[in-house]
Design a protein around this motif. Structure first.
Motif, mmCIF file in Angstrom:
data_model
loop_
_atom_site.group_PDB
_atom_site.id
_atom_site.type_symbol
_atom_site.label_atom_id
_atom_site.label_comp_id
_atom_site.label_asym_id
_atom_site.label_seq_id
_atom_site.Cartn_x
_atom_site.Cartn_y
_atom_site.Cartn_z
ATOM 1 N N SER A 1 4.878 3.798 2.466
ATOM 2 C CA SER A 1 4.453 2.497 1.954
ATOM 3 C C SER A 1 4.544 1.447 3.043
ATOM 4 O O SER A 1 5.430 1.513 3.904
ATOM 5 C CB SER A 1 5.337 2.064 0.780
ATOM 6 O OG SER A 1 5.245 2.978 -0.279
ATOM 7 N N ILE A 2 3.628 0.504 2.966
ATOM 8 C CA ILE A 2 3.704 -0.671 3.822
ATOM 9 C C ILE A 2 3.490 -1.907 2.968
ATOM 10 O O ILE A 2 2.886 -1.845 1.891
ATOM 11 C CB ILE A 2 2.677 -0.647 4.978
ATOM 12 C CG1 ILE A 2 1.246 -0.623 4.453
ATOM 13 C CG2 ILE A 2 2.930 0.511 5.913
ATOM 14 C CD1 ILE A 2 0.193 -0.786 5.539
ATOM 15 N N GLY A 3 3.995 -3.022 3.435
ATOM 16 C CA GLY A 3 3.804 -4.276 2.732
ATOM 17 C C GLY A 3 3.642 -5.408 3.721
ATOM 18 O O GLY A 3 3.986 -5.293 4.901
ATOM 19 N N ALA B 1 0.856 -1.188 0.000
ATOM 20 C CA ALA B 1 0.000 0.000 0.000
ATOM 21 C C ALA B 1 0.888 1.233 0.000
ATOM 22 O O ALA B 1 1.753 1.379 0.862
ATOM 23 C CB ALA B 1 -0.918 -0.001 1.210
ATOM 24 N N HIS B 2 0.665 2.093 -0.986
ATOM 25 C CA HIS B 2 1.451 3.315 -1.146
ATOM 26 C C HIS B 2 0.520 4.508 -0.953
ATOM 27 O O HIS B 2 -0.566 4.551 -1.521
ATOM 28 C CB HIS B 2 2.099 3.363 -2.524
ATOM 29 C CG HIS B 2 2.837 2.107 -2.863
ATOM 30 N ND1 HIS B 2 4.048 1.788 -2.301
ATOM 31 C CD2 HIS B 2 2.511 1.078 -3.681
ATOM 32 C CE1 HIS B 2 4.457 0.623 -2.773
ATOM 33 N NE2 HIS B 2 3.536 0.167 -3.604
ATOM 34 N N HIS B 3 0.987 5.480 -0.172
ATOM 35 C CA HIS B 3 0.179 6.655 0.174
ATOM 36 C C HIS B 3 0.974 7.895 -0.210
ATOM 37 O O HIS B 3 2.094 8.074 0.261
ATOM 38 C CB HIS B 3 -0.120 6.650 1.676
ATOM 39 C CG HIS B 3 -0.648 5.336 2.142
ATOM 40 N ND1 HIS B 3 0.178 4.311 2.568
ATOM 41 C CD2 HIS B 3 -1.920 4.878 2.224
ATOM 42 C CE1 HIS B 3 -0.572 3.268 2.894
ATOM 43 N NE2 HIS B 3 -1.841 3.582 2.708
ATOM 44 N N VAL C 1 1.612 -6.617 8.714
ATOM 45 C CA VAL C 1 2.648 -5.761 8.132
ATOM 46 C C VAL C 1 4.004 -6.416 8.359
ATOM 47 O O VAL C 1 4.344 -6.774 9.488
ATOM 48 C CB VAL C 1 2.621 -4.348 8.752
ATOM 49 C CG1 VAL C 1 3.767 -3.500 8.230
ATOM 50 C CG2 VAL C 1 1.279 -3.677 8.472
ATOM 51 N N THR C 2 4.771 -6.564 7.268
ATOM 52 C CA THR C 2 6.109 -7.149 7.375
ATOM 53 C C THR C 2 7.207 -6.150 7.016
ATOM 54 O O THR C 2 8.364 -6.403 7.296
ATOM 55 C CB THR C 2 6.244 -8.399 6.479
ATOM 56 O OG1 THR C 2 5.974 -8.036 5.115
ATOM 57 C CG2 THR C 2 5.265 -9.487 6.919
ATOM 58 N N TRP C 3 6.827 -5.029 6.382
ATOM 59 C CA TRP C 3 7.811 -3.984 6.098
ATOM 60 C C TRP C 3 7.113 -2.634 5.963
ATOM 61 O O TRP C 3 5.911 -2.568 5.731
ATOM 62 C CB TRP C 3 8.644 -4.297 4.848
ATOM 63 C CG TRP C 3 7.860 -4.431 3.574
ATOM 64 C CD1 TRP C 3 7.370 -5.583 3.024
ATOM 65 C CD2 TRP C 3 7.476 -3.378 2.673
ATOM 66 N NE1 TRP C 3 6.698 -5.310 1.854
ATOM 67 C CE2 TRP C 3 6.759 -3.970 1.610
ATOM 68 C CE3 TRP C 3 7.667 -1.998 2.661
ATOM 69 C CZ2 TRP C 3 6.231 -3.219 0.559
ATOM 70 C CZ3 TRP C 3 7.135 -1.249 1.613
ATOM 71 C CH2 TRP C 3 6.443 -1.871 0.576
ATOM 72 N N GLU C 4 7.910 -1.590 6.119
ATOM 73 C CA GLU C 4 7.394 -0.219 6.065
ATOM 74 C C GLU C 4 8.509 0.691 5.561
ATOM 75 O O GLU C 4 9.674 0.519 5.938
ATOM 76 C CB GLU C 4 6.956 0.183 7.471
ATOM 77 C CG GLU C 4 6.365 1.542 7.599
ATOM 78 C CD GLU C 4 5.861 1.822 9.018
ATOM 79 O OE1 GLU C 4 5.399 2.956 9.226
ATOM 80 O OE2 GLU C 4 5.920 0.942 9.904
ATOM 81 N N MET C 5 8.153 1.651 4.723
ATOM 82 C CA MET C 5 9.109 2.645 4.218
ATOM 83 C C MET C 5 8.473 4.028 4.287
ATOM 84 O O MET C 5 7.292 4.176 3.994
ATOM 85 C CB MET C 5 9.492 2.356 2.763
ATOM 86 C CG MET C 5 10.281 1.098 2.579
ATOM 87 S SD MET C 5 10.845 0.739 0.879
ATOM 88 C CE MET C 5 9.999 1.836 -0.173
#
Length: 162
Positions: free
Chosen positions: A111-113, A97-99, A136-140
């Protein structure tokens, strides 16, 4: 696999894809249509808050208030693993998911994934989600982007959609 099982899998996949389509197109009626009237969203891996059963109308209103202030969002769902057991089903799928938020020349993104586990019930010829769990396994990026988007909404200064 029988033809009925293949049809169920195709219907469930199409149904789950409406999750992303409803959010990203800001089609809140479409997004609402994928849930049972009472549902349980579990976003504890993101928010730290426990899962609570609630009305789907309340859930959709909260998602709308959170995501509508962004200039754009993109939710991508892939790698569907579907299990059907009579009138119940489970669908696990990867997600990203990109915001996006634009302010003048500044373009910011968070972003989260990870993956979703959606639990569904058969409803007539289709399926409805009664529980959804985000893992959630990653976040940027800067999580503060959500606060800045919310602040923009309270200022009511309009939105510059990308």
């Amino acid at each position: 696999m029988t033809s009925d099982e293949l049809i169920d899998r195709a219907r469930i996949t199409d149904h789950i894809l409406r999750y992303a389509t409803g959010i990203d197109r800001r089609d809140w009626a479409l997004y609402r249509s994928i849930f049972t009237d009472r549902m349980t969203p579990d976003f504890s891996s993101w928010s730290g808050e426990p899962a609570l059963a609630m009305s789907a109308d309340d859930w959709v209103a909260g998602v709308r208030a959170t995501l509508e202030p962004f200039d754009a969002t993109q939710h991508v769902l892939t790698n569907f693993v579907i299990t059907v057991d009579g009138n119940s089903a489970s669908c696990t799928c990867y997600m990203a998911a990109h915001h996006h938020l634009v302010s003048g020349d500044l373009r910011e993104m968070h972003s989260i994934g990870g993956y979703y586990v959606h639990e569904l019930q058969r409803s007539g010829d289709g399926w409805l989600i009664h529980r959804t769990t985000l893992n959630v396994t990653w976040e940027m990026g800067d999580r503060g982007l959500f606060e800045r988007a919310a602040l923009r909404a309270t200022k009511n200064d309009g939105f510059s959609r990308v």
